[in-house]
Design an enzyme around this catalytic site. Structure first.
Site, PDB file in Angstrom:
ATOM      1  N   CYS A 167      -3.316   8.561   3.777  1.00 27.74           N
ATOM      2  CA  CYS A 167      -3.037   7.999   2.449  1.00 27.74           C
ATOM      3  C   CYS A 167      -4.198   8.221   1.500  1.00 27.74           C
ATOM      4  CB  CYS A 167      -2.736   6.513   2.572  1.00 27.74           C
ATOM      5  SG  CYS A 167      -4.036   5.610   3.410  1.00 27.74           S
TER       6      CYS A 167
ATOM      7  N   GLU B  10       0.889  -1.173   0.000  1.00 31.87           N
ATOM      8  CA  GLU B  10       0.000   0.000   0.000  1.00 31.87           C
ATOM      9  C   GLU B  10       0.916   1.209   0.000  1.00 31.87           C
ATOM     10  OE1 GLU B  10      -3.125  -0.296  -0.196  1.00 31.87           O
ATOM     11  OE2 GLU B  10      -3.416  -2.375   0.379  1.00 31.87           O
TER      12      GLU B  10
HETATM   13  P1  NAP Z   1       8.348   4.856   4.622  1.00 27.53           P
HETATM   14  O1  NAP Z   1       9.472   5.754   4.908  1.00 27.53           O
HETATM   15  O2  NAP Z   1       8.336   4.096   3.360  1.00 27.53           O
HETATM   16  O3  NAP Z   1       8.258   3.878   5.885  1.00 27.53           O
HETATM   17  C1  NAP Z   1       7.234   2.921   5.997  1.00 27.53           C
HETATM   18  C2  NAP Z   1       7.719   1.759   6.848  1.00 27.53           C
HETATM   19  O4  NAP Z   1       8.753   1.059   6.155  1.00 27.53           O
HETATM   20  C3  NAP Z   1       8.318   2.165   8.187  1.00 27.53           C
HETATM   21  O5  NAP Z   1       7.935   1.222   9.160  1.00 27.53           O
HETATM   22  C4  NAP Z   1       9.813   2.098   7.919  1.00 27.53           C
HETATM   23  O6  NAP Z   1      10.585   1.879   9.067  1.00 27.53           O
HETATM   24  C5  NAP Z   1       9.865   0.891   7.010  1.00 27.53           C
HETATM   25  N1  NAP Z   1      11.076   0.767   6.218  1.00 27.53           N
HETATM   26  C6  NAP Z   1      11.887   1.750   5.780  1.00 27.53           C
HETATM   27  N2  NAP Z   1      12.881   1.212   5.035  1.00 27.53           N
HETATM   28  C7  NAP Z   1      12.686  -0.123   5.017  1.00 27.53           C
HETATM   29  C8  NAP Z   1      13.380  -1.215   4.411  1.00 27.53           C
HETATM   30  N3  NAP Z   1      14.466  -1.029   3.676  1.00 27.53           N
HETATM   31  N4  NAP Z   1      12.902  -2.455   4.607  1.00 27.53           N
HETATM   32  C9  NAP Z   1      11.788  -2.668   5.334  1.00 27.53           C
HETATM   33  N5  NAP Z   1      11.093  -1.672   5.927  1.00 27.53           N
HETATM   34  C10 NAP Z   1      11.526  -0.416   5.763  1.00 27.53           C
HETATM   35  O7  NAP Z   1       6.963   5.632   4.642  1.00 27.53           O
HETATM   36  P2  NAP Z   1       6.405   6.631   5.739  1.00 27.53           P
HETATM   37  O8  NAP Z   1       7.175   7.890   5.613  1.00 27.53           O
HETATM   38  O9  NAP Z   1       6.287   5.993   7.073  1.00 27.53           O
HETATM   39  O10 NAP Z   1       4.919   6.816   5.225  1.00 27.53           O
HETATM   40  C11 NAP Z   1       4.557   7.822   4.317  1.00 27.53           C
HETATM   41  C12 NAP Z   1       4.107   7.234   3.023  1.00 27.53           C
HETATM   42  O11 NAP Z   1       3.230   6.150   3.250  1.00 27.53           O
HETATM   43  C13 NAP Z   1       3.337   8.227   2.193  1.00 27.53           C
HETATM   44  O12 NAP Z   1       3.905   8.279   0.939  1.00 27.53           O
HETATM   45  C14 NAP Z   1       1.921   7.652   2.124  1.00 27.53           C
HETATM   46  O13 NAP Z   1       1.305   7.849   0.890  1.00 27.53           O
HETATM   47  C15 NAP Z   1       2.128   6.207   2.352  1.00 27.53           C
HETATM   48  N6  NAP Z   1       0.964   5.621   3.014  1.00 27.53           N
HETATM   49  C16 NAP Z   1       0.181   4.776   2.311  1.00 27.53           C
HETATM   50  C17 NAP Z   1      -0.916   4.191   2.914  1.00 27.53           C
HETATM   51  C18 NAP Z   1      -1.804   3.223   2.175  1.00 27.53           C
HETATM   52  O14 NAP Z   1      -2.644   2.614   2.798  1.00 27.53           O
HETATM   53  N7  NAP Z   1      -1.638   3.058   0.898  1.00 27.53           N
HETATM   54  C19 NAP Z   1      -1.221   4.477   4.243  1.00 27.53           C
HETATM   55  C20 NAP Z   1      -0.396   5.356   4.929  1.00 27.53           C
HETATM   56  C21 NAP Z   1       0.709   5.923   4.308  1.00 27.53           C
HETATM   57  P3  NAP Z   1      11.292   3.076   9.879  1.00 27.53           P
HETATM   58  O15 NAP Z   1      10.197   3.956  10.359  1.00 27.53           O
HETATM   59  O16 NAP Z   1      11.986   2.371  10.979  1.00 27.53           O
HETATM   60  O17 NAP Z   1      12.194   3.758   8.909  1.00 27.53           O
END
Ligand code: NAP
Length: 516
Positions: free
Chosen positions: A295, A256
């Site tokens: 999101c 997602e």
């Molecule tokens: P993110 O930076 O991609 O982080 C999401 C999760 O992934 C965090 O738990 C992060 O851990 C983890 N992560 C980071 N690098 C990783 C890796 N190499 N391997 C495995 N896990 C890893 O995103 P975010 O900043 O938290 O969220 C914002 C984005 O999420 C926005 O773009 C939004 O559109 C999207 N979003 C989508 C939905 C949906 O339902 N489609 C819902 C909410 C948000 P750490 O925090 O420890 O770095």
């Protein structure tokens, strides 16, 4: 300073230095630290598969549902404590925190009641028996059974309660133990929820594990019966899909990700009509709720060119009523963003957007001196489907852009599609012919479509609320994943196997059972 712990192999383990520091989004002071250093992730996942998997396999759907009900009740019972933690760590206003926490308990409660209806089995038939040869005795039958691995859940920062619980609800009801990883920056609420479940003794051994810190080598330990369910940015999603262990073991991945959700106003809707105000309310709410860090929030507002003045004026009136400030003050409607890095990203996004679009509201909004605040802003861009930036980049904050166009169904479909795939599109019209054409044109690009009209103008939950009954997810840029949707949300955690054999034997061992 509080140190968040990891819950693995049914024990709480504090990681060792170096720690990540978590902040109060309003004061910017450090409020907690987290680390997974020293946690044996491989052993933790093995324990979840063996002990947690066995616990769940010994439970029927109804028993799993009863467990989800207790999990929901525990969250509801600690609602005020969790709201206070969300205000501190995520900068949520009270209303925004309730949205997350009630969403978590509500989704668990929904799946609890589905489990009760699914009854005493722990497998499901898929369809009827099928005749596969000339013999009426030798038949085929598809059956779903839970995978014998661990479901690895990776969550985004913006919904530390709901995002964790909606994934858990589906996995646990399906029969898979969960290894859950909240986003580190806002993990306080997630950690407290797991602690409350452990204290109340509502989850059997091995069923839930918690990883409070960066992913590190976590995914190196996934194996073929496991699955990975991710919510977050498209960039991280691509890293996960391409992870060596994920590829080597063909681990199913559900993603997602980002989404340039649209709200479309149709040419038939006159200013000041009920449908018009429904559209305005939905856009204003989505821009400001959770400071736009949703999101499903509306990012692109597609309107007929002739309605531009009326839409800008009406939205400006609604947005003028917003109060930006301390999440601890009751009148505040827009709090700070969750983290300093989100603020930096959004400021960079606004700077890039401003090169192509004109700001039509928000120029004079004052932001407090401390806290990760960004002023809400409404922009206007010309060029329709060819408008630069707006169809490609998500600014994940209280920002939306108006895109005027001709308003024909054909134009609207092209503009929606230019976003490359989204979670939800909303359209506001009382013209059935236009509405049907647009639905059929934009459905391949969207996981959900919300149709606002005069008949439902005072009854709608709005496009931004994710409901457990309906699927959540979207194609293309939105990640290509699908979650929730009632029983559909369980399929990802199951293996579908085709059985061939004796009709009478199958009738006896796997009788068909109706879900109410
Ligand atoms: P993110 O930076 O991609 O982080 C999401 C999760 O992934 C965090 O738990 C992060 O851990 C983890 N992560 C980071 N690098 C990783 C890796 N190499 N391997 C495995 N896990 C890893 O995103 P975010 O900043 O938290 O969220 C914002 C984005 O999420 C926005 O773009 C939004 O559109 C999207 N979003 C989508 C939905 C949906 O339902 N489609 C819902 C909410 C948000 P750490 O925090 O420890 O770095």
């Amino acid at each position: 300073m509080r140190t968040l712990r990891n819950y693995v192999q049914d024990q709480w383990i504090e990681g060792t230095a170096p720690f990540a520091t978590l902040h109060n989004a309003f004061t910017e002071e450090s409020c907690a630290q987290a680390s997974v250093n020293g946690v044996d992730v491989s052993a933790a996942m093995a324990h979840a598969r063996k002990v947690g998997g066995s616990s769940l396999r010994n439970m029927s759907f109804a028993e799993r549902g009863a467990m989800l009900k207790r999990m929901s009740e525990v969250i509801h019972g600690a609602r005020d404590e969790l709201i206070a933690l969300a205000q501190e760590n995520s900068g949520n206003t009270r209303g925004d925190a309730k949205f997350d926490i009630d969403g978590a308990s509500g989704t668990l409660a929904y799946y609890a009641s589905l489990g009760r209806k699914m009854g005493d089995n722990n497998w499901k038939l898929d369809g009827e028996q099928l005749r596969i040869t000339r013999s009426a005795r030798f038949v085929g039958q598809h059956i779903w059974v839970a995978r014998r691995g661990v479901a690895v859940h990776i969550n985004a920062f913006n919904f530390p309660a709901w995002n964790m619980c909606e994934k858990l609800a589906c996995a646990l009801l399906a029969g898979m133990p969960v290894y859950t990883k909240p986003a580190t920056a806002t993990a306080i609420v997630s950690e407290r929820i797991v602690a409350l479940w452990v204290e109340a003794n509502v989850v059997p051994a091995g069923v839930v594990s918690l990883h409070c810190g960066s992913a590190g080598s976590m995914l190196d330990h996934v194996r073929s019966q496991d699955c990975v369910v991710f919510t977050g940015s498209g960039d991280t999603g691509r890293l996960i899909r391409a992870h060596e262990a994920v590829i080597a073991h063909n681990v199913p991945v559900n993603i997602e990700a980002d989404s340039l959700n649209v709200a479309v106003l149709a040419p038939d809707v006159k200013p000041d009509s009920d449908t018009f105000w429904m559209f305005i309310s939905d856009v204003a709410r989505d821009m400001t709720q959770k400071a736009g860090q949703k999101c499903t929030a509306i990012r692109r507002i597609i309107i007929p060119e002739s309605a531009t003045e009326a839409v800008v004026e009406a939205l400006a009136d609604r947005l003028d009523q917003q109060i930006l400030g301390s999440p601890y003050e009751r009148p505040t409607t827009v709090g700070p963003l969750a983290t300093a890095s989100q603020k930096r990203d959004i400021q960079a996004g606004i700077a890039a957007l401003s090169e192509h679009a004109k700001q039509v509201w928000g120029q004079n909004v004052q932001v407090p001196d401390t806290g990760y605040f960004v002023a809400p802003g409404l922009y206007l861009v010309q060029g329709g489907v060819d408008a630069p930036f707006v169809h490609e980049h998500e600014v994940f904050g209280p920002i939306a852009t108006i895109v005027p166009c001709s308003g024909t169904a054909e134009d609207v479909i092209d503009i929606v599609a230019a976003g490359g795939g989204g979670l939800v599109a909303s359209m506001y019209t009382n013209d059935r012919t236009w509405g049907r054409e647009v639905i059929l044109g934009i459905a391949p690009w969207n996981g959900r479509i919300h149709w606002g009209s005069k008949k439902v103008h005072d009854q709608s939950s709005g496009p931004g609320t994710v409901l457990p009954t309906l699927v959540h997810g979207g194609p293309g840029k939105a990640g290509g994943g699908e979650e929730l949707g009632g029983e559909r949300g369980l399929n990802f955690y199951w293996q579908r196997t085709a059985l061939q054999g004796d009709r009478a034997l199958f009738d006896k061992l796997f009788p068909s059972e109706k879900v109410e």
